[in-house]
Each structure stands twice: as structure tokens, then as C-alpha cells.
Design an enzyme around this catalytic site. Structure first.
Site, PDB file in Angstrom:
ATOM      1  N   GLY A  93      -4.053   9.034  -5.114  1.00 26.34           N
ATOM      2  CA  GLY A  93      -4.032   8.266  -3.864  1.00 26.34           C
ATOM      3  C   GLY A  93      -2.766   8.525  -3.076  1.00 26.34           C
ATOM      4  O   GLY A  93      -2.000   7.599  -2.798  1.00 26.34           O
ATOM      5  N   THR A  96      -2.046   7.722   1.792  1.00 23.83           N
ATOM      6  CA  THR A  96      -1.480   6.640   2.621  1.00 23.83           C
ATOM      7  C   THR A  96      -0.478   5.819   1.798  1.00 23.83           C
ATOM      8  O   THR A  96      -0.291   6.083   0.606  1.00 23.83           O
ATOM      9  CB  THR A  96      -2.575   5.643   3.091  1.00 23.83           C
ATOM     10  N   GLY A  97       0.066   4.814   2.433  1.00 22.45           N
ATOM     11  CA  GLY A  97       0.836   3.756   1.770  1.00 22.45           C
ATOM     12  C   GLY A  97       1.876   4.230   0.776  1.00 22.45           C
ATOM     13  O   GLY A  97       2.666   5.148   1.038  1.00 22.45           O
ATOM     14  N   GLY A  99       1.591   5.719  -2.168  1.00 27.57           N
ATOM     15  CA  GLY A  99       1.421   7.053  -2.742  1.00 27.57           C
ATOM     16  C   GLY A  99       2.066   8.105  -1.849  1.00 27.57           C
ATOM     17  O   GLY A  99       2.800   8.980  -2.326  1.00 27.57           O
ATOM     18  N   SER A 221       0.396  -4.736 -10.082  1.00 25.13           N
ATOM     19  CA  SER A 221       0.707  -5.764  -9.080  1.00 25.13           C
ATOM     20  C   SER A 221       0.932  -7.065  -9.831  1.00 25.13           C
ATOM     21  O   SER A 221       0.297  -7.303 -10.873  1.00 25.13           O
ATOM     22  CB  SER A 221      -0.470  -5.918  -8.128  1.00 25.13           C
ATOM     23  N   TYR A 246      -9.699  -7.719  -7.753  1.00 22.16           N
ATOM     24  CA  TYR A 246      -8.490  -6.881  -7.699  1.00 22.16           C
ATOM     25  C   TYR A 246      -7.511  -7.306  -8.806  1.00 22.16           C
ATOM     26  O   TYR A 246      -6.966  -6.464  -9.531  1.00 22.16           O
ATOM     27  CB  TYR A 246      -7.857  -7.021  -6.315  1.00 22.16           C
TER      28      TYR A 246
HETATM   29  N1  LIG Z   1       0.347  -2.907  -0.729  1.00 21.25           N
HETATM   30  C1  LIG Z   1       0.712  -3.897  -1.508  1.00 21.25           C
HETATM   31  O1  LIG Z   1       1.101  -4.981  -1.040  1.00 21.25           O
HETATM   32  C2  LIG Z   1       0.657  -3.738  -2.990  1.00 21.25           C
HETATM   33  C3  LIG Z   1       1.183  -4.781  -3.793  1.00 21.25           C
HETATM   34  C4  LIG Z   1       1.149  -4.629  -5.172  1.00 21.25           C
HETATM   35  C5  LIG Z   1       0.613  -3.472  -5.720  1.00 21.25           C
HETATM   36  N2  LIG Z   1       0.110  -2.477  -4.916  1.00 21.25           N
HETATM   37  C6  LIG Z   1      -0.470  -1.297  -5.560  1.00 21.25           C
HETATM   38  O2  LIG Z   1       0.100  -0.127  -4.993  1.00 21.25           O
HETATM   39  C7  LIG Z   1      -0.816   0.951  -5.138  1.00 21.25           C
HETATM   40  C8  LIG Z   1      -0.918   1.707  -3.833  1.00 21.25           C
HETATM   41  O3  LIG Z   1      -1.557   0.878  -2.890  1.00 21.25           O
HETATM   42  P1  LIG Z   1      -1.251   0.933  -1.340  1.00 21.25           P
HETATM   43  O4  LIG Z   1      -0.782  -0.411  -0.980  1.00 21.25           O
HETATM   44  O5  LIG Z   1      -0.412   2.100  -1.002  1.00 21.25           O
HETATM   45  O6  LIG Z   1      -2.725   1.082  -0.759  1.00 21.25           O
HETATM   46  P2  LIG Z   1      -3.380   2.117   0.266  1.00 21.25           P
HETATM   47  O7  LIG Z   1      -2.493   2.376   1.411  1.00 21.25           O
HETATM   48  O8  LIG Z   1      -4.733   1.565   0.532  1.00 21.25           O
HETATM   49  O9  LIG Z   1      -3.524   3.447  -0.592  1.00 21.25           O
HETATM   50  C9  LIG Z   1      -4.496   3.528  -1.590  1.00 21.25           C
HETATM   51  C10 LIG Z   1      -4.758   4.964  -1.938  1.00 21.25           C
HETATM   52  O10 LIG Z   1      -5.808   4.969  -2.914  1.00 21.25           O
HETATM   53  C11 LIG Z   1      -6.734   5.967  -2.552  1.00 21.25           C
HETATM   54  N3  LIG Z   1      -8.054   5.653  -3.058  1.00 21.25           N
HETATM   55  C12 LIG Z   1      -8.822   4.593  -2.788  1.00 21.25           C
HETATM   56  N4  LIG Z   1      -9.993   4.678  -3.434  1.00 21.25           N
HETATM   57  C13 LIG Z   1      -9.943   5.822  -4.141  1.00 21.25           C
HETATM   58  C14 LIG Z   1     -10.856   6.473  -5.015  1.00 21.25           C
HETATM   59  N5  LIG Z   1     -12.056   5.995  -5.280  1.00 21.25           N
HETATM   60  N6  LIG Z   1     -10.477   7.646  -5.577  1.00 21.25           N
HETATM   61  C15 LIG Z   1      -9.285   8.160  -5.291  1.00 21.25           C
HETATM   62  N7  LIG Z   1      -8.381   7.607  -4.477  1.00 21.25           N
HETATM   63  C16 LIG Z   1      -8.720   6.454  -3.906  1.00 21.25           C
HETATM   64  C17 LIG Z   1      -6.698   6.038  -1.042  1.00 21.25           C
HETATM   65  O11 LIG Z   1      -7.066   7.335  -0.658  1.00 21.25           O
HETATM   66  P3  LIG Z   1      -8.260   7.671   0.322  1.00 21.25           P
HETATM   67  O12 LIG Z   1      -8.884   6.388   0.759  1.00 21.25           O
HETATM   68  O13 LIG Z   1      -7.627   8.436   1.434  1.00 21.25           O
HETATM   69  O14 LIG Z   1      -9.151   8.524  -0.508  1.00 21.25           O
HETATM   70  C18 LIG Z   1      -5.222   5.796  -0.758  1.00 21.25           C
HETATM   71  O15 LIG Z   1      -4.518   7.011  -0.772  1.00 21.25           O
HETATM   72  C19 LIG Z   1      -2.122   0.341  -5.604  1.00 21.25           C
HETATM   73  O16 LIG Z   1      -2.256   0.552  -6.989  1.00 21.25           O
HETATM   74  C20 LIG Z   1      -1.963  -1.137  -5.325  1.00 21.25           C
HETATM   75  O17 LIG Z   1      -2.704  -1.923  -6.210  1.00 21.25           O
HETATM   76  C21 LIG Z   1       0.127  -2.585  -3.575  1.00 21.25           C
END
Ligand SMILES: NC(=O)c1ccc[n+]([C@@H]2O[C@H](COP(=O)([O-])OP(=O)(O)OC[C@H]3O[C@@H](n4cnc5c(N)ncnc54)[C@H](OP(=O)(O)O)[C@@H]3O)[C@@H](O)[C@H]2O)c1
Length: 387
Positions: A93, A96-97, A99, A221, A246
Site C-alpha cells: 500500500g 497514498t498516505g 505507505g 492502530s 477495522y
Molecule cells: N490514517 C490513520 O489515522 C491511521 C491511524 C492508525 C493506523 N493507521 C494504519 O496505517 C496504515 C496506512 O493507512 P493510511 O492511513 O496511509 O491509509 P490510506 O491512505 O488509505 O492508504 C492505504 C493503502 O492501502 C492500499 N490498499 C487498500 N486496499 C488494498 C488491497 N486490497 N490490496 C493492496 N493494497 C490495498 C491502498 O492502495 P490502493 O487503494 O491505491 O490500491 C493504499 O495505498 C494502515 O494499516 C492503517 O490501518 C492509519
């Protein structure tokens, strides 16, 4: 005064009396004026009071919002300046975000960075952009859909054949959204956030052992504390909530991080969990309804940037002296105390076995288990047959 210049006392008394009366009158007038002023003041206070109350309430609310925002945005910068020359990092992943932010930072530190995504042209464009931005030509895009066990198997087979090494695996991709099932018939949040990473890690473990010391980082998380693992309702047929699904997937991922430590520490493959904090990423894009709109606005105003959120992920990927912290969850570059929820090793083992079964793996393989001294971080290893 008399003709002879003598003082006549009666006249003096009269004059005094008049003066006193005048003084009394003055006082009375003053009191009346004061009373009038007080009346006017009361009128003004009556008019202004509601405005005053509203001002106090609004300022208190603004202060509270400001303090919460400071708390949410609080971020510790990764203190390590280590580079990753010659090391390969795989980030799921990376489009975006967090990753993407992690990929940029590790590319700056000269790692060979492999990012994955479901849409190959999209991942390739991001990889191209990172190469241009950082000057690191060793940033490449790979196709991987974590919602498909078959795709994960093919990906890992190809990866193991074509890639010479893997030093850091970052299980980052995630889904948060309405109820849906993958092609394998599994609840999507559980399948993408946890099971896909379980399977991928399992299939890449030999490569990581060969490149030891190596690191597996699960981006978890703190929502995991609100997750519930009901082995009798893996499909969540008894009720689905966007957040609870989630949270369950993140609870399973924390169990994975701890179990990987138990199984791989003796092979010098270290396992860390990272809670990045609340970050303004695309994670909430599929959150439906009014709640979704509410959280997306809050995220924009109150949450950390992805760059701040990626600091602890990068810290766990590059920092020295983390061997003894394998099996720990980090946030803001510090160890977090784990919830009692993830202390039960039997649940961790059961989850491992259920996951292996779902992925079609043998579950009666030898399992390395070690007891790690919390004081020294040293491990004693005994091979056990998993029941
Ligand atoms: N943001 C927060 O507040 C927060 C807080 C605590 C933990 N986290 C954790 O941080 C991590 C990153 O999240 P983020 O916030 O950066 O979210 P994000 O911006 O939505 O990024 C999620 C990534 O996962 C990929 N993805 C989604 N479904 C997928 C699938 N079926 N196969 C492969 N890739 C897939 C997306 O890629 P595509 O859709 O382009 O394929 C995207 O690159 C996650 O594990 C999340 O649980 C985030």
C-alpha cells in the site's frame, strides 16, 4: 457681625446650618446619581450577559479543540539518521498516505524501495514520482492485491524468484469501509488488513531469514483495543460496524506482530508493531454516511500529516538498538504498553492456526517458540510441535 465688630453667634449657626443642608443635598444627589448609574449598569449587564456567556462558552470550546488538536498532532521526529544503503524494503500500500510517506523517507535514505498497489499504472506513476523527487532510482512498483490469496501467492512466488533480498517488510495497506467480501469470500477488512499480511509474511519468511537481521513492521492502530475476535463469527454475520470491523482487523494484526516475534526472533527476524497516530490520509475515503463526512472534516483539521505519522515506521525500519524491543508496539518512537487483550498466547496461536487454515497452509509444522527475557532481550529457543 455687630457694629462694633463683634461676632454674632446666631448668624454663624445659620450659615453652618445652610452649609450642612447644602452638603446633605449634594450627598442625596450623588446617591440618586449613583442609583441611576446602577440602574443603567444593570440594563447594560442584562443586555450583554447572554453575549458574555456565549463568548465564554465559544472560547472554552475553541481552547478545548485547540488542545485536542495539539494532542492529536503531537509527533516525535525519528531521531535516527541511519541510511539503508544496499537494503531492500517492501511496503504494501505505497500509493497514498503513510505507505507513500514512508517510501519517500526510506528512498531518501538510499534504500531499494518496492511499493505495492492494486492498480499497477497508479503505483508505477507514484514510484516514478518518488524517483524524481528523491533522486533514488531504486524505487519500483509491484502489483499486489491483498484481498486475493491467489494474487498474494503469485506475488510471493515471483518476488522470491526475482528479488535477491528483503531486509524490511512493512505491512501497511488497509481497508476501512462498508461491509464487503473479497473474491475468497472473506470479510474485507480482516482479509486485507490482517490475513493478506499474514499470508504474505509467511511466504516471504525464508527470504527474511536469509537476510537476517531483518525486520517486519506491522502498521497497526490503537483501535485494536476496541476490537473483538469471535472465532465463531469470522464473517461478522452477527453485526457489522465500519469501525468495529477495522478494530478487529487491527487486533488480529497486533496478535500477528507478537506471534511473529515469538516464532522468528531466534532467526534474527525482528517484529514490531507501529501505531502511527491519527493521520490525515485516504483511509477514511470509504467511510459511508454522515459519520464519514464528519470524520473526514475532523481528519483534515485535527490529524497529523502522513509525513509526521510515518516517523515511527521509519524509526523501526532504520534505528539501531531495537533488537531487544522486538515484539513491542511503538508509537511516537516509544514503546507502548500492550493491552491485556493481546496477552493471551493461546488466542494468538489459535488465530495463527485459523489463519493458516484459511490460507490453505499446513498447520502442524514445527514452530519455533522462545522465552524472551524482558530484562535482557535474550531468547532461549525450543522447537515444539504445534498442536
Ligand atoms: N490514517 C490513520 O489515522 C491511521 C491511524 C492508525 C493506523 N493507521 C494504519 O496505517 C496504515 C496506512 O493507512 P493510511 O492511513 O496511509 O491509509 P490510506 O491512505 O488509505 O492508504 C492505504 C493503502 O492501502 C492500499 N490498499 C487498500 N486496499 C488494498 C488491497 N486490497 N490490496 C493492496 N493494497 C490495498 C491502498 O492502495 P490502493 O487503494 O491505491 O490500491 C493504499 O495505498 C494502515 O494499516 C492503517 O490501518 C492509519
Amino acid at each position: 457681625m455687630s457694629k462694633h465688630g463683634k461676632i454674632v453667634p446666631q448668624v454663624k449657626v445659620k450659615a453652618d446650618h445652610h452649609a450642612k443642608m447644602a452638603e446633605d443635598m449634594k450627598q442625596r444627589l450623588k446617591v440618586e446619581e449613583l442609583a441611576e448609574n446602577i440602574d443603567e449598569l444593570e440594563d447594560v449587564v442584562e443586555d450583554v450577559f447572554p453575549i458574555l456567556i456565549v463568548t465564554v462558552i465559544v472560547s472554552s470550546l475553541l481552547l478545548i479543540i485547540f488542545l485536542i488538536r495539539m494532542y492529536m498532532k503531537y509527533s516525535v521526529n525519528n531521531p535516527s539518521k541511519n541510511r539503508l544503503d544496499g537494503k531492500t524494503v517492501l511496503i504494501t500500500g505505497g500509493t497514498t498516505g503513510l505507505g507513500k510517506a514512508t517510501a519517500i523517507e526510506l528512498a531518501k535514505r538510499n534504500a531499494r524501495v518496492l511499493i505495492t498497489g492494486r492498480d499497477l499504472p497508479k503505483v508505477e506513476a507514484i514510484a516514478r514520482n518518488i524517483r524524481k523527487r528523491t533522486g533514488n532510482q531504486e524505487v519500483n512498483a509491484l502489483h499486489l492485491d491483498l484481498g486475493s490469496l491467489r494474487n498474494i501467492r503469485d506475488f510471493a512466488e515471483d518476488f522470491n524468484k526475482t528479488e535477491k533480498s528483503l531486509h524490511v517488510l512493512i505491512n501497511n495497506a488497509a481497508y476501512l469501509g462498508p461491509k464487503s467480501t473479497t473474491d475468497d469470500g472473506l470479510e474485507r477488512a480482516f482479509a486485507v488488513n490482517y490475513l493478506g499480511h499474514f499470508y504474505l509474511t509467511y511466504l516471504l519468511t525464508d527470504k527474511m531469514k536469509k537476510n537476517a537481521p531483518s525486520r517486519i513492521i506491522n502498521v497497526v492502530s490503537d483501535a485494536y483495543v476496541r476490537g473483538n475476535l469471535d472465532f465463531d463469527d469470522m464473517a461478522l454475520n452477527n453485526g457489522y460496524g465500519v469501525y468495529s470491523a477495522y478494530a478487529r482487523s487491527k487486533l488480529a494484526q497486533v496478535f500477528l506482530a507478537l506471534e511473529l516475534h515469538r516464532r522468528l526472533f531466534s532467526s534474527c527476524v525482528w517484529s514490531f508493531g507501529v501505531h502511527p497516530g491519527a493521520c490525515n490520509t485516504e483511509l477514511l475515503r470509504n467511510y459511508p454516511g454522515m459519520m464519514g463526512n464528519f470524520w473526514r472534516v475532523i481528519a483534515r483539521v485535527m490529524f497529523k500529516t502522513p509525513e509526521d505519522g510515518s516517523q515511527t515506521i521509519v524509526y523501526c525500519a532504520v534505528s539501531d538498538g531495537l533488537r531487544e524491543f522486538s515484539g513491542k508496539i511503538f508509537s511516537n518512537c516509544k514503546v507502548l504498553k500492550p493491552s491485556d487483550k493481546v496477552k493471551d498466547k493461546d488466542v494468538a496461536k489459535k488465530l495463527w492456526n485459523v489463519s493458516a487454515e484459511l490460507c490453505g497452509l499446513q498447520i502442524d509444522e514445527p514452530v519455533e517458540e522462545q522465552v524472551v527475557s524482558s530484562e535482557t532481550g535474550e531468547a532461549s529457543v525450543e522447537e515444539k510441535k504445534d498442536q
